[in-house]
Write an enzyme that holds these catalytic residues in place. Structure first.
Site, short mmCIF file in Angstrom:
data_model
loop_
_atom_site.label_atom_id
_atom_site.label_comp_id
_atom_site.label_asym_id
_atom_site.label_seq_id
_atom_site.Cartn_x
_atom_site.Cartn_y
_atom_site.Cartn_z
N ASP A 9 5.99 28.05 42.74
CA ASP A 9 7.37 28.50 42.80
C ASP A 9 8.04 28.20 41.45
O ASP A 9 8.09 27.04 41.02
CB ASP A 9 8.06 27.73 43.94
CG ASP A 9 9.52 28.11 44.11
OD1 ASP A 9 10.08 28.78 43.22
OD2 ASP A 9 10.09 27.71 45.13
N ILE A 10 8.56 29.21 40.81
CA ILE A 10 9.12 29.03 39.46
C ILE A 10 10.33 28.09 39.46
O ILE A 10 10.60 27.43 38.46
CB ILE A 10 9.45 30.39 38.82
CG1 ILE A 10 9.62 30.22 37.31
CG2 ILE A 10 10.67 31.05 39.45
CD1 ILE A 10 9.45 31.46 36.51
N GLY A 31 13.84 37.90 45.93
CA GLY A 31 12.70 37.44 45.12
C GLY A 31 13.02 36.22 44.27
O GLY A 31 13.67 35.28 44.72
N VAL A 32 12.55 36.25 43.03
CA VAL A 32 12.77 35.14 42.09
C VAL A 32 14.27 34.89 41.90
O VAL A 32 14.73 33.75 41.88
CB VAL A 32 12.12 35.47 40.72
CG1 VAL A 32 12.51 34.45 39.67
CG2 VAL A 32 10.60 35.55 40.85
N ASP A 33 15.00 35.97 41.76
CA ASP A 33 16.44 35.90 41.52
C ASP A 33 17.14 35.14 42.65
O ASP A 33 17.95 34.21 42.40
CB ASP A 33 16.96 37.34 41.44
CG ASP A 33 18.30 37.48 40.76
OD1 ASP A 33 18.80 36.48 40.22
OD2 ASP A 33 18.84 38.60 40.76
N SER A 121 8.99 42.35 37.36
CA SER A 121 8.90 43.72 37.91
C SER A 121 7.79 43.92 38.94
O SER A 121 7.65 45.04 39.46
CB SER A 121 8.73 44.77 36.79
OG SER A 121 9.93 44.95 36.08
N GLY A 123 7.48 42.62 41.97
CA GLY A 123 7.88 42.43 43.37
C GLY A 123 8.66 43.65 43.83
O GLY A 123 8.12 44.75 43.97
N TYR A 125 10.52 45.55 42.26
CA TYR A 125 10.50 46.67 41.31
C TYR A 125 9.14 47.38 41.26
O TYR A 125 8.99 48.35 40.51
CB TYR A 125 10.95 46.21 39.92
CG TYR A 125 12.47 46.05 39.80
CD1 TYR A 125 13.32 46.37 40.86
CD2 TYR A 125 13.06 45.60 38.62
CE1 TYR A 125 14.70 46.22 40.76
CE2 TYR A 125 14.43 45.45 38.51
CZ TYR A 125 15.25 45.77 39.58
OH TYR A 125 16.62 45.63 39.46
N1 AR6 Z 1 8.41 31.83 42.07
C1 AR6 Z 1 7.52 32.59 41.39
N2 AR6 Z 1 7.29 33.88 41.64
C2 AR6 Z 1 7.98 34.44 42.65
C3 AR6 Z 1 8.94 33.74 43.42
C4 AR6 Z 1 9.14 32.37 43.09
N3 AR6 Z 1 10.03 31.61 43.75
N4 AR6 Z 1 9.47 34.60 44.33
C5 AR6 Z 1 8.86 35.78 44.16
N5 AR6 Z 1 7.96 35.70 43.16
P1 AR6 Z 1 10.76 39.94 42.22
P2 AR6 Z 1 11.21 42.17 40.34
C6 AR6 Z 1 7.08 36.76 42.58
O1 AR6 Z 1 10.93 40.85 43.38
O2 AR6 Z 1 10.04 42.92 40.89
C7 AR6 Z 1 15.68 40.97 42.83
O3 AR6 Z 1 16.40 41.38 43.94
C8 AR6 Z 1 6.88 38.01 43.39
O4 AR6 Z 1 5.80 37.82 44.30
O5 AR6 Z 1 11.40 38.62 42.25
O6 AR6 Z 1 11.37 42.09 38.86
C9 AR6 Z 1 16.46 41.13 41.54
O7 AR6 Z 1 17.83 40.87 41.74
C10 AR6 Z 1 6.53 39.02 42.30
O8 AR6 Z 1 5.15 38.95 41.95
O9 AR6 Z 1 11.28 40.64 40.85
C11 AR6 Z 1 16.20 42.56 41.19
O10 AR6 Z 1 17.05 43.44 41.91
C12 AR6 Z 1 7.34 38.55 41.09
O11 AR6 Z 1 7.72 37.21 41.40
C13 AR6 Z 1 14.77 42.78 41.64
O12 AR6 Z 1 14.55 41.83 42.67
C14 AR6 Z 1 8.58 39.35 40.78
O13 AR6 Z 1 9.20 39.77 42.00
C15 AR6 Z 1 13.78 42.49 40.54
O14 AR6 Z 1 12.49 42.85 40.99
#
Ligand code: AR6
Length: 167
Positions: A9-10, A31-33, A121, A123, A125
Site C-alpha cells: 500500500d503506497i 483507488g490510490v487517490d 493509470s 486502475g 483509468y
Molecule cells: N497502494 C498502491 N497501489 C494502489 C493502491 C494503494 N493503496 N490502491 C490502488 N492501487 P487507481 P488511475 C493500484 O485507480 O488508474 C481515482 O478516482 C491499483 O490497483 O488508483 O490512475 C482518481 O481520482 C492500480 O494498479 O488510479 C482518478 O479519478 C493503480 O494503483 C482515477 O482514480 C492505479 O489505480 C485515476 O485512475
C-alpha cells in the site's frame, strides 16, 4: 538511481515523496487517490483546494504534477499527477511517461531523494498493466533527476510480477 519494487500500500511507504494517481480536479477520488486522502487526513485536501483557487483554477492538466505536504502519511510530500485515461484508438503513452518525468522534476524542486510511485493509470483509468509498466520503467530510467531512490509500489502480486519482468 536505484529502482526497486515493493508490493503493498503506497500510503504506508516511508519515502520522501509518494505520488498520487489523482484526477485533474485534485479533489480526491477512488483507488490510490482515495487511500492517500483517507490516511493522510484533511490537510492534503486543504492544500489541494488552495492550488485550485490559485495556479490550477482549471484543474491540473493530464501529464503534469504538483506537490502538497503529506498530512499524517509517513512521507513528507504527496506529488499529485494526472494520468491519461487509457484509449485503444489513440496513443496516449507520452502523457503517461510525462507523469513520471514531471513527478521526478517536482521531487527535484522539493529536494526529495526517495520517491514512491503507484502504477499510474492502471486502475480506474484502465491502462493495461504490462504496457503501463514498460512506459513507467522507460520514463524513470531516462529521467534527468537527482532522485536517488525510486520505488514502484504495486498493490497486488500480479502487478508486481509484471513490473518485475519489465525491470
Ligand atoms: N497502494 C498502491 N497501489 C494502489 C493502491 C494503494 N493503496 N490502491 C490502488 N492501487 P487507481 P488511475 C493500484 O485507480 O488508474 C481515482 O478516482 C491499483 O490497483 O488508483 O490512475 C482518481 O481520482 C492500480 O494498479 O488510479 C482518478 O479519478 C493503480 O494503483 C482515477 O482514480 C492505479 O489505480 C485515476 O485512475
Amino acid at each position: 538511481m536505484r529502482l526497486t519494487l515493493v508490493q503493498g500500500d503506497i500510503t504506508q511507504q516511508r519515502a520522501d515523496a509518494v505520488v498520487n494517481a489523482a484526477n485533474s480536479s485534485l479533489m480526491g477520488g477512488g483507488g490510490v487517490d482515495g487511500a492517500i486522502h483517507r490516511r493522510g487526513g484533511p490537510e492534503i485536501l486543504e492544500e489541494c483546494r488552495k492550488l485550485r483557487a490559485g495556479q490550477y483554477s482549471k484543474g491540473l492538466p493530464t501529464g503534469q504534477a504538483v506537490a502538497t505536504t503529506a498530512g499524517r502519511l509517513p512521507a513528507r510530500w504527496v506529488i499529485h499527477t494526472v494520468g491519461p485515461v487509457y484509449s485503444a484508438s489513440e496513443d496516449r503513452s507520452e502523457l503517461l511517461a510525462s507523469c513520471y518525468r514531471e513527478s521526478l522534476r517536482v521531487a527535484d524542486t522539493l529536494g526529495a531523494a526517495s520517491v514512491a510511485f503507484p502504477a499510474i493509470s492502471t486502475g480506474i483509468y484502465g491502462w493495461p498493466m504490462d504496457d503501463a509498466a514498460r512506459i513507467a520503467v522507460e520514463a524513470v530510467r531516462a529521467a534527468d533527476t537527482l532522485v536517488e531512490d525510486v520505488r514502484f509500489v504495486l498493490f497486488d502480486a500480479a502487478a508486481y510480477a509484471v513490473f518485475e519482468a519489465r525491470l
